[in-house]
Design a protein around this motif. Structure first.
Motif, PDB file in Angstrom:
ATOM      1  N   SER A  35      73.436  52.018 -41.546  1.00 57.10           N
ATOM      2  CA  SER A  35      73.481  53.485 -42.057  1.00 57.10           C
ATOM      3  C   SER A  35      72.119  54.132 -41.950  1.00 57.10           C
ATOM      4  O   SER A  35      71.196  53.277 -42.349  1.00 57.10           O
ATOM      5  CB  SER A  35      74.322  53.839 -43.248  1.00 57.10           C
ATOM      6  OG  SER A  35      73.973  54.960 -43.668  1.00 57.10           O
ATOM      7  N   ASP A  36      71.888  55.251 -41.832  1.00 59.27           N
ATOM      8  CA  ASP A  36      70.777  56.004 -42.233  1.00 59.27           C
ATOM      9  C   ASP A  36      70.916  57.047 -43.117  1.00 59.27           C
ATOM     10  O   ASP A  36      70.030  57.841 -43.567  1.00 59.27           O
ATOM     11  CB  ASP A  36      69.895  56.678 -41.037  1.00 59.27           C
ATOM     12  CG  ASP A  36      71.058  57.668 -40.200  1.00 59.27           C
ATOM     13  OD1 ASP A  36      72.129  57.786 -40.884  1.00 59.27           O
ATOM     14  OD2 ASP A  36      70.494  58.330 -39.205  1.00 59.27           O
ATOM     15  N   LYS A  37      71.906  56.921 -44.002  1.00 61.51           N
ATOM     16  CA  LYS A  37      72.477  57.759 -45.120  1.00 61.51           C
ATOM     17  C   LYS A  37      72.377  56.907 -46.286  1.00 61.51           C
ATOM     18  O   LYS A  37      72.545  55.715 -46.178  1.00 61.51           O
ATOM     19  CB  LYS A  37      73.694  58.535 -44.987  1.00 61.51           C
ATOM     20  CG  LYS A  37      73.803  59.309 -43.555  1.00 61.51           C
ATOM     21  CD  LYS A  37      73.601  60.616 -43.816  1.00 61.51           C
ATOM     22  CE  LYS A  37      73.663  61.626 -42.776  1.00 61.51           C
ATOM     23  NZ  LYS A  37      73.327  60.839 -41.257  1.00 61.51           N
ATOM     24  N   GLY A  62      63.351  50.313 -46.568  1.00 52.82           N
ATOM     25  CA  GLY A  62      64.597  51.072 -47.104  1.00 52.82           C
ATOM     26  C   GLY A  62      64.060  51.453 -48.387  1.00 52.82           C
ATOM     27  O   GLY A  62      63.075  51.120 -49.199  1.00 52.82           O
ATOM     28  N   ASP A  74      69.151  53.690 -49.406  1.00 53.71           N
ATOM     29  CA  ASP A  74      68.785  54.716 -48.278  1.00 53.71           C
ATOM     30  C   ASP A  74      68.074  54.034 -47.353  1.00 53.71           C
ATOM     31  O   ASP A  74      66.857  53.794 -47.366  1.00 53.71           O
ATOM     32  CB  ASP A  74      68.196  55.980 -49.111  1.00 53.71           C
ATOM     33  CG  ASP A  74      68.161  56.917 -47.772  1.00 53.71           C
ATOM     34  OD1 ASP A  74      68.377  56.670 -46.602  1.00 53.71           O
ATOM     35  OD2 ASP A  74      67.844  57.960 -48.206  1.00 53.71           O
ATOM     36  N   ASN A  75      68.810  53.656 -46.107  1.00 53.63           N
ATOM     37  CA  ASN A  75      67.865  53.086 -45.112  1.00 53.63           C
ATOM     38  C   ASN A  75      67.610  53.982 -43.986  1.00 53.63           C
ATOM     39  O   ASN A  75      66.932  53.447 -43.071  1.00 53.63           O
ATOM     40  CB  ASN A  75      68.831  51.791 -44.642  1.00 53.63           C
ATOM     41  CG  ASN A  75      68.914  50.515 -45.530  1.00 53.63           C
ATOM     42  OD1 ASN A  75      67.965  50.330 -46.097  1.00 53.63           O
ATOM     43  ND2 ASN A  75      69.881  49.906 -45.449  1.00 53.63           N
ATOM     44  N   GLY A  76      67.745  55.225 -44.376  1.00 56.33           N
ATOM     45  CA  GLY A  76      67.167  56.227 -43.460  1.00 56.33           C
ATOM     46  C   GLY A  76      65.681  56.181 -43.192  1.00 56.33           C
ATOM     47  O   GLY A  76      65.046  56.536 -42.401  1.00 56.33           O
ATOM     48  N   THR A  77      65.226  55.476 -44.278  1.00 54.77           N
ATOM     49  CA  THR A  77      63.606  55.507 -44.061  1.00 54.77           C
ATOM     50  C   THR A  77      63.231  54.158 -43.678  1.00 54.77           C
ATOM     51  O   THR A  77      61.885  53.829 -43.716  1.00 54.77           O
ATOM     52  CB  THR A  77      63.082  55.475 -45.850  1.00 54.77           C
ATOM     53  OG1 THR A  77      63.877  54.718 -46.590  1.00 54.77           O
ATOM     54  CG2 THR A  77      63.269  56.995 -46.710  1.00 54.77           C
ATOM     55  N   ASN A  79      61.343  51.398 -41.784  1.00 51.58           N
ATOM     56  CA  ASN A  79      60.520  51.526 -40.555  1.00 51.58           C
ATOM     57  C   ASN A  79      59.685  50.147 -40.058  1.00 51.58           C
ATOM     58  O   ASN A  79      58.962  50.422 -39.520  1.00 51.58           O
ATOM     59  CB  ASN A  79      59.446  52.451 -41.201  1.00 51.58           C
ATOM     60  CG  ASN A  79      58.857  51.790 -42.190  1.00 51.58           C
ATOM     61  OD1 ASN A  79      58.920  50.777 -42.599  1.00 51.58           O
ATOM     62  ND2 ASN A  79      57.821  52.779 -42.649  1.00 51.58           N
ATOM     63  N   ARG A 104      71.179  48.392 -34.840  1.00 49.05           N
ATOM     64  CA  ARG A 104      70.894  49.912 -35.052  1.00 49.05           C
ATOM     65  C   ARG A 104      69.460  50.055 -34.428  1.00 49.05           C
ATOM     66  O   ARG A 104      69.079  51.167 -33.916  1.00 49.05           O
ATOM     67  CB  ARG A 104      70.481  50.058 -36.568  1.00 49.05           C
ATOM     68  CG  ARG A 104      70.024  51.464 -36.795  1.00 49.05           C
ATOM     69  CD  ARG A 104      70.126  51.848 -38.392  1.00 49.05           C
ATOM     70  NE  ARG A 104      69.177  52.836 -38.498  1.00 49.05           N
ATOM     71  CZ  ARG A 104      68.768  53.164 -39.869  1.00 49.05           C
ATOM     72  NH1 ARG A 104      69.118  52.332 -40.629  1.00 49.05           N
ATOM     73  NH2 ARG A 104      67.757  53.987 -39.896  1.00 49.05           N
ATOM     74  N   PRO A 223      74.355  55.490 -35.872  1.00 50.97           N
ATOM     75  CA  PRO A 223      74.687  54.945 -37.142  1.00 50.97           C
ATOM     76  C   PRO A 223      75.908  55.330 -38.166  1.00 50.97           C
ATOM     77  O   PRO A 223      76.429  56.538 -37.899  1.00 50.97           O
ATOM     78  CB  PRO A 223      73.392  55.419 -37.900  1.00 50.97           C
ATOM     79  CG  PRO A 223      72.549  56.129 -36.841  1.00 50.97           C
ATOM     80  CD  PRO A 223      73.405  56.326 -35.887  1.00 50.97           C
ATOM     81  N   ASN A 225      78.196  56.185 -41.603  1.00 53.69           N
ATOM     82  CA  ASN A 225      77.907  56.662 -43.037  1.00 53.69           C
ATOM     83  C   ASN A 225      78.899  56.210 -44.133  1.00 53.69           C
ATOM     84  O   ASN A 225      80.229  56.555 -43.894  1.00 53.69           O
ATOM     85  CB  ASN A 225      78.107  58.421 -42.923  1.00 53.69           C
ATOM     86  CG  ASN A 225      77.915  59.200 -43.913  1.00 53.69           C
ATOM     87  OD1 ASN A 225      77.508  58.735 -45.125  1.00 53.69           O
ATOM     88  ND2 ASN A 225      77.994  60.497 -43.686  1.00 53.69           N
TER      89      ASN A 225
END
Ligand code: EPZ
Length: 420
Positions: A35-37, A62, A74-77, A79, A104, A223, A225
């Protein structure tokens, strides 16, 4: 280094709450990579392995907010896709990031976990399954380097052997793959069910949850949610405390337990003469003074779990006849035998079978923990051994038992944590 000092002989009574399952929380934490949320996980056990995996997510970029039993991730970050040796070498379960990272991001590098105290524990089945989904994999410099630049492709995977971690890695990979993945001969443990339900609740179509054939329709790299996930109760922690009730011939109650998940352990303890009362999520065990011997063979869920083998061996030392314990999953999961014998047990090993002969008493001694479950078996033996037992190297216990000595103390055991 800490050790546990136990003065044996106390009867136990009262009730304790079982924590969330380590072996469910680990794949659930790994799955958050899909997920990116932000996603919130509750009822996490407060143990070292959980902190180690959360630390790895942080290293991958993350954002992790963790208190004792709750984490928001939050794995939206995220990199980075390199799971470094420093973390993976501390905990084999870090290999669970392989499937979700690759699915992903289309590439990743994960340090090879290597062997461990209980056996060789290869990851060939994880790698073979990912290759059949189109991943290019090479092993170089101690790392698994995996690539699937256009995403993974759903396919039919037949596991040669039932593997919990392998099934988890492929369930996660398949959820973001293109097309449909069928996993044949999949593991059926409650931890796999929780992982599948978490992913299904995020909108992925999954059939066959809890069976040996799981069919997953991937999102094609979109991804997920996730909704909030509450970790299921730890069936191995619960089983360990049931063994504490049995070995001390005590009556104790465990709260927050799913009796269905520990049926195999309940059946064996009943066969030894213990009685049970089960009400909603509570289980009460009434131990018996003269336990009957047992025969047990470890196998996959719903059979008798390898993760309970050492604890049952400790209980079997108190039986009035000879018990037989066969370990079929791991080739070296008998390290507790010589330590139990140091406490006066009379256990003989031949290949994968241990004969546990009856002894009148166990006697306190200094013993060494060798792996997580072996350590808890030594603590159980210490509860009935005459005099003082010191269990050293309890960092193994801290990896997977949430506040073991606190919970045993609450039940009336004479146990304390000391520093060497
Ligand atoms: C999980 O390990 C658990 N760990 C273990 O719990 C548990 O003992 C084990 O399942 C069996 O129930 C977690 O869930 C984090 P497997 P895992 O893959 O996934 C062989 C504890 O005390 N195999 O089901 O690593 C393997 O060597 C721990 O909490 C291959 O040959 O176990 C073993 O003989 C320890 N190739 C058998 O399969 C592979 O690629 C089952 O292992 C993978 C596995």
């Amino acid at each position: 280094m800490d050790y546990l000092q136990i003065k044996g002989g106390a009867k136990l009574s009262g009730s304790i709450k079982i924590s969330g399952a380590k072996n469910s929380a680990l794949p659930v934490i790994a799955a958050t990579i899909l997920s990116d949320k932000p996603v919130t996980l509750t009822n996490l056990p407060n143990v070292v392995d959980i902190r180690t995996l959360l630390k790895l997510l942080g290293i991958l970029g993350g954002t992790v907010n963790h208190t004792d039993t709750i984490a928001t991730i939050d794995n939206g970050t995220m990199n980075s896709t390199k799971a470094v040796y420093e973390i993976v070498s501390q905990m084999r379960a870090s290999i669970l990031v392989l499937g979700p990272l690759l699915a992903r991001f289309g590439e990743c590098e994960v340090s090879l976990p290597g062997g461990c105290a209980i056996g060789q524990r290869p990851i060939d089945l994880h790698l073979k399954a990912l290759e059949s989904m189109g991943a290019k994999i090479e092993i170089k410099g101690g790392y698994v380097r995996a690539e699937a630049p256009n995403g993974l492709q759903g396919t039919r995977i037949v596991f040669d052997k039932i593997t919990v971690g392998g099934t988890e890695n492929i369930v996660m990979a398949a959820s973001l793959a293109h097309g449909t993945t069928t996993i044949v001969n999949s593991a059926k443990e409650p931890e796999i069910v929780q992982l599948c339900e978490m992913i299904a609740n995020a909108g992925v179509k999954i059939e066959g949850i809890g069976t040996s054939e799981i069919i997953i329709e991937g999102t094609g790299q979109k991804p997920l949610n996730f909704k909030e996930v509450e970790i299921i109760p730890d069936r191995i922690e619960a089983g360990t405390y049931l063994c504490a009730g049995a070995i001390t011939a005590s009556k104790i109650t465990l709260e927050n337990v799913n009796a269905k998940h520990i049926q195999a352990s309940i059946d064996k303890l009943e066969a030894m003469g213990c009685n049970f009362q089960i009400e909603d999520n509570n289980i009460t065990i009434c131990g018996k003074e003269r336990l009957k011997p047992i025969n047990l063979i470890t196998t996959e869920y719903p059979g008798f779990p390898t993760d309970m083998q050492a604890q049952f061996m400790a209980v079997a030392t108190m039986a009035i006849g000879e018990s037989m314990v066969e370990e079929r999953l791991f080739e070296n999961r008998f390290m507790h035998v010589s330590e139990l014998n140091r406490l006066g047990a009379d256990i003989w090993l031949k290949g994968s079978v241990a004969s546990v002969k009856p002894v009148a008493e166990l006697y306190g001694a200094d013993v060494m923990a060798t792996d997580l479950r072996a350590s808890s078996a030594l603590v159980l033996a210490g509860l009935v051994a005459q005099g003082t037992t010191n269990v050293h190297r309890i960092y193994h216990l801290d990896r997977g038992y949430d506040n073991l000595e606190g919970k045993l103390k609450k039940l009336g055991a004479d146990i304390q944590r000391l520093s060497e």
